[in-house]
Design a protein around this motif. Structure first.
Motif, short mmCIF file in Angstrom:
data_model
loop_
_atom_site.label_atom_id
_atom_site.label_comp_id
_atom_site.label_asym_id
_atom_site.label_seq_id
_atom_site.Cartn_x
_atom_site.Cartn_y
_atom_site.Cartn_z
N GLY A 44 13.22 1.94 -7.74
CA GLY A 44 12.84 3.12 -8.49
C GLY A 44 11.34 3.34 -8.55
N THR A 45 10.57 2.52 -7.82
CA THR A 45 9.11 2.67 -7.78
C THR A 45 8.74 3.80 -6.82
OG1 THR A 45 8.91 0.29 -8.14
CG2 THR A 45 6.94 1.47 -7.41
N PRO A 46 7.91 4.74 -7.24
CA PRO A 46 7.53 5.83 -6.33
C PRO A 46 6.80 5.28 -5.10
CG PRO A 46 6.92 6.35 -8.59
CD PRO A 46 7.32 4.91 -8.57
N ALA A 47 7.05 5.89 -3.97
CA ALA A 47 6.40 5.49 -2.71
C ALA A 47 5.32 6.48 -2.35
CB ALA A 47 7.43 5.41 -1.59
N ARG A 48 4.24 5.96 -1.73
CA ARG A 48 3.13 6.79 -1.27
C ARG A 48 3.10 6.72 0.26
NH1 ARG A 48 1.75 3.37 -5.14
NH2 ARG A 48 0.86 1.91 -3.62
N PHE A 49 3.47 7.82 0.91
CA PHE A 49 3.53 7.83 2.36
C PHE A 49 2.23 8.35 2.96
CE2 PHE A 49 8.08 8.34 1.15
CZ PHE A 49 8.48 7.09 1.57
N THR A 50 1.99 8.01 4.22
CA THR A 50 0.76 8.39 4.91
C THR A 50 0.68 9.91 5.04
OG1 THR A 50 0.87 6.34 6.18
CG2 THR A 50 -0.59 8.08 7.00
N THR A 94 0.83 -1.21 0.00
CA THR A 94 0.00 0.00 0.00
C THR A 94 0.87 1.26 0.00
OG1 THR A 94 -0.15 0.08 2.43
CG2 THR A 94 -1.82 -1.20 1.26
N PHE A 95 2.14 1.12 0.38
CA PHE A 95 3.07 2.24 0.34
C PHE A 95 3.87 2.27 -0.97
CE2 PHE A 95 2.45 1.48 4.86
CZ PHE A 95 2.28 2.77 5.37
N VAL A 96 4.36 1.09 -1.38
CA VAL A 96 5.15 1.00 -2.61
C VAL A 96 4.89 -0.37 -3.21
CG1 VAL A 96 7.17 0.20 -1.32
CG2 VAL A 96 7.48 1.19 -3.59
N ASP A 97 4.62 -0.41 -4.51
CA ASP A 97 4.21 -1.67 -5.15
C ASP A 97 5.12 -1.95 -6.34
OD1 ASP A 97 2.88 -3.93 -5.80
OD2 ASP A 97 1.09 -2.94 -6.59
N PRO A 98 6.31 -2.49 -6.09
CA PRO A 98 7.24 -2.78 -7.19
C PRO A 98 6.77 -3.96 -8.02
CG PRO A 98 8.11 -3.63 -5.14
CD PRO A 98 6.86 -2.88 -4.78
N ALA A 99 7.35 -4.10 -9.20
CA ALA A 99 6.95 -5.18 -10.11
C ALA A 99 7.43 -6.54 -9.62
CB ALA A 99 7.49 -4.89 -11.51
N CYS A 100 8.53 -6.58 -8.88
CA CYS A 100 9.07 -7.88 -8.44
C CYS A 100 8.18 -8.48 -7.36
CB CYS A 100 10.50 -7.73 -7.94
SG CYS A 100 10.72 -6.50 -6.64
N VAL A 101 8.02 -9.80 -7.42
CA VAL A 101 7.15 -10.49 -6.46
C VAL A 101 7.85 -11.76 -5.99
CG1 VAL A 101 5.01 -9.60 -7.47
CG2 VAL A 101 6.00 -11.74 -8.34
N GLY A 102 7.28 -12.36 -4.95
CA GLY A 102 7.72 -13.67 -4.48
C GLY A 102 9.19 -13.71 -4.10
N ASP A 103 9.87 -14.76 -4.56
CA ASP A 103 11.27 -14.96 -4.21
C ASP A 103 12.15 -13.84 -4.75
OD1 ASP A 103 10.59 -17.28 -2.93
OD2 ASP A 103 11.14 -18.59 -4.59
#
Length: 791
Positions: free
Chosen positions: A184-190, A10-19
């Motif tokens: 390099g994924t933009p983050a969304r802070f509270t 919910t803050f930062v959602d990069p493309a990499c997942v899992g391992d």
């Protein structure tokens, strides 16, 4: 640090997942220690709504329910849960569903009534231990939705093994900032806005220990409902972060701590008297903590107190006397910055830890104290109601953030990789590290949340992390090398180790930190070298002997039914010495210690079973020292049996001891048999004498035996030394082959039989020469030791 991956996203959602995502964090220095899913595999479980509940005609404890599962036709399901009522929404396993544990749902008859599915509890879905009733879902749950999607059960839980310097990653925002920099994924802070002040109630704050607590913020929130229910989304995030929900007021402070990294504490405002003080504990002052532990505080413990009593151990835990309850209506909410040296070690001193102390002793963002207070206030009012008063803030001198200079040339030298100034500037920007330029050099001002950036090497580490450790080349080292001399008078340590291995021993490596009782038992050392900060109470002193570790190895093996043990260790010991060594006042000798326990030979049919004895280990020892010749003298050692131990001497120098373990320690350490062991100065083992040429005789040897009767207390070594020193030139070797005491030998005496080997390199010995040599030896034995020939 345990967290929910879905919360982080919910803050930062990069493309990499899992391992791939876990590997990214690990390679950046944030080691992923454990990965787990919220729930095991199950399928065909949906949100169902109970439309009607009727009594089962054939069972008092069963109900027949009509359940809407979003398929257009209600299902008839037999249920035995006590909390099933019409109108609730619950998980419903459809026919064909597979539940955790391989349990499959099929259409069946329950007491003659058909059931087309199963209503589930949290335990049946393996997401909680509660099996008291059905898992009741929120009223806004959409009927027919997959329960995994509704409860986010495919979420992953990651546990990070953070190093102590990365306190900034002990929060979701800190982790998001790090992931944003890495990907390099933009983050969304509270977004946190100041809460509107609607009442004038306030409480003064006084900093009596400004160095330990340079910033303290607090505010009164009146009219709260302490019985309000914590929202399901907050409870879920807390539980998945390893924190047990308690009540709304406590849960909110824990939530903000996880979200922003700032520990907070809520006091019952009606139980406070006067101003709030951040001060050091007074002599013999006591406090009852929330964990029901009463502590007598020492003078270096920082406390939060009112005008009369201590309210909390600052940065560690609140007190019971001012704690909130379900009857609390007015809250005094605290957010503060405590200096890490003022908090470090205080909780461990009293044998407990807390999430707050874990963060404060590593460093909390002192620039975000008030922001965390506003965030907690907003959540508290939204969930529990109430009205907020003005913020009372006391401020002293906060930690300095001196700028750090980085030289690109130094980066290239340390990492072996040249970075352009543009690349370095890009990395610092992604890390949110403010910087300026002085020519080619970077002048970086560490943010308030980065306590780990103090010197140039810290910035070089940041560049290496962001560039990727795996992207830094590791060429083979190139250097001019020459072979070092190895004389025949020195024996390599690996060779000495291999000789013991060839005798059936196995090498072990034990801690140099040992239990204080080991030093007393095995060295009679009542003043061991103590550690200032031991890693465990049973590892509080430095060893002066290796014996204790080997005894512990034997005990461990016996517990695992390994009844024949041969172990050895080489390592440093630590003793006090006024003459000193590398460290003033201390000497660190290398020792070699070996121990044998159990049977002399592995179990077999060819030899009778017997336990290892002194002479077995003495033989191994003589083999290890060869070609050096060791002398054995009776001597006492605190670890060894006083009648079955000896001191070793080589060329007149004492180099160690050999013997059985003392019966007292055998009993204390629960050993059925007595181990036999030796301990040597390692430098004596690594000495080898040069071989000397001697002509090999082609003449046959003459062997004669002589038996003598001597006093029982006479030491064999004295006899052998005397005979060797006074032997005729033709006597080449003297060896003992029999010892007897008993019938035919006078009481208090013993019979010793020696084999004498005589030989000449030039000629065959004549009988008269042999007789003369034997007479010379026997005459010496009679004169020197009052020996009598036994016939």
């Amino acid at each position: 640090m345990k967290f929910s991956e879905s919360w982080l996203r919910t803050f930062v959602d990069p493309a990499c997942v899992g391992d791939e995502f876990a590997h990214l964090l690990t390679m950046a220095g944030l080691e992923v220690e454990q990965e787990e899913t919220v729930a095991p595999f199950f399928d065909r479980v949906v949100v169902g709504q109970v439309l009607a509940v009727d009594k089962h005609p054939g069972a008092d404890r069963l109900s027949v329910c009509r359940v809407d599962v979003g398929s257009g036709e209600a299902l008839q399901i037999v249920c035995g849960a006590p909390n099933v009522v019409a109108g609730i929404k619950v998980p419903c396993a459809l026919p064909g569903a597979e539940l955790p544990g391989g349990f499959r749902i099929a259409v069946s008859k329950v007491r003659s009534v058909e059931s087309f599915g199963m209503l589930c509890s949290a335990k049946e879905l393996a997401i909680a231990d509660d099996a008291a009733g059905l898992l009741v879902l929120a009223a806004d749950a959409v009927v027919g939705d997959d329960i995994r999607a509704h409860l986010d059960l495919d979420d992953r839980l990651l546990t990070l093994k953070l190093t102590p310097n990365r306190a900034d990653c002990l929060s979701l925002e800190g982790l998001a900032r790090e992931v944003s920099a890495l990907t390099g994924t933009p983050a969304r802070f509270t977004e946190v806005d100041d809460v509107e002040v609607t009442i004038a109630a306030a409480r003064a704050v006084v900093l009596d220990a400004p160095d330990a607590c340079p910033r303290y913020c607090g505010r009164v929130i009146a009219g709260v409902n302490a019985r309000a229910v914590t929202p399901a989304w907050m409870r879920r995030r807390l539980e998945r972060s390893g924190i047990r929900p308690i009540s709304a007021l406590v849960d909110i402070t824990n939530y903000v701590m996880l979200e922003l990294g700032q520990p907070l504490h809520a006091f019952d405002n009606t139980r406070l008297q006067g101003a709030i003080h951040a001060r050091m504990a007074r002599p013999a002052e006591k406090i009852l903590l929330l964990n029901e532990q009463t502590l007598e505080l020492q003078a270096d413990v920082l406390v939060i107190a009112d005008d009369h009593l201590p309210l909390a151990m600052a940065g560690v835990m609140g007190g019971e006397d001012s704690g909130i309850t379900l009857a609390t209506t007015d809250v005094f909410l605290e957010a503060a910055f405590f200096s890490p040296p003022a908090i470090a070690g205080r909780a461990r001193r009293y044998c407990f830890v807390s999430d707050a102390s874990h963060r404060f002793e590593r460093g909390v963002d002192f620039g975000g104290t008030r922001r965390a207070l506003e965030r907690a206030t907003r959540l508290l009012i939204d969930i529990c109601g109430g009205q907020a008063g003005p913020v009372s803030e006391a401020l002293a001198r906060l930690p300095d953030r001196p700028p750090v200079r980085l030289r690109p040339a130094r980066v290239a030298r340390v990492l072996g990789l040249a970075f352009t100034t543009e690349r370095i500037g890009e990395i610092f920007s992604r890390l949110h590290l403010p910087f300026g330029r002085d020519g080619d050099d970077f002048i970086v001002t560490p943010p308030t949340y980065r306590f780990d950036i103090e010197i140039e090497e810290d910035l070089i580490e940041e560049i290496a992390r962001l560039h990727g450790y795996e992207n830094i080349p590791a060429p083979a080292p190139r250097a001019l090398m020459s072979m070092l001399p190895q004389t025949e008078e020195a024996r390599p340590l690996p060779r000495a180790r291999q000789m013991l291995v060839d005798c059936g021993y196995q090498e072990v490596v034990n801690f140099a930190f040992v239990d204080e009782s080991w030093e007393a038992d095995f060295s009679a050392n009542d003043q061991p070298i103590r550690l200032a900060n031991p890693i465990a109470s049973q590892m509080s002193v430095m060893r002066s002997t290796l014996i204790g570790g080997l005894i512990a190895n034997v005990a461990t093996n016996l517990k695992r039914r390994q009844i024949r043990v041969r172990v050895f260790e080489t390592g440093r010991c630590f003793v006090r010495d006024p003459l000193g060594g590398p460290v003033a006042g201390f000497r660190q000798p290398w020792r070699l210690t070996a121990l044998a326990y159990g049977s002399a030979l592995p179990e077999q049919w060819g030899n009778l079973a017997r336990n290892v004895d002194f002479f077995d280990v003495k033989g191994d020892l003589e083999m290890l020292l060869a070609p050096l010749t060791a002398r054995f003298e009776t001597a006492l050692h605190p670890a060894l049996h006083p009648g079955r131990s000896a001191r070793l001497l080589v060329d007149g120098r004492a180099i160690g001891f050999v013997g059985e373990l003392h019966p007292q320690w055998q009993q204390k350490y629960d050993l059925p048999l007595a181990p036999v062991l030796f301990e040597l100065d390692l430098d004596a083992v690594l000495v080898a004498s040069l071989p000397h040429y001697a002509e090999v005789s082609r003449q046959p040897p003459v062997i004669r035996d002589v038996a003598i009767v001597v006093d029982h207390e006479l030491e064999l070594q004295k006899l052998v030394d005397g005979m060797t020193a006074n032997r005729p030139a033709i006597v080449r070797h003297i060896s003992l082959f029999d010892v007897y005491a008993g019938r035919g030998v006078e009481a208090g005496k013993k019979s010793l039989a020696f084999r004498i080997m005589m030989q000449d390199t030039q000629k065959t010995l004549l009988e008269v020469e042999v007789d003369a040599a034997m007479q010379q030896l026997t005459a010496y034995l009679q004169d020197a030791f009052a020996a009598q020939l036994r016939v």
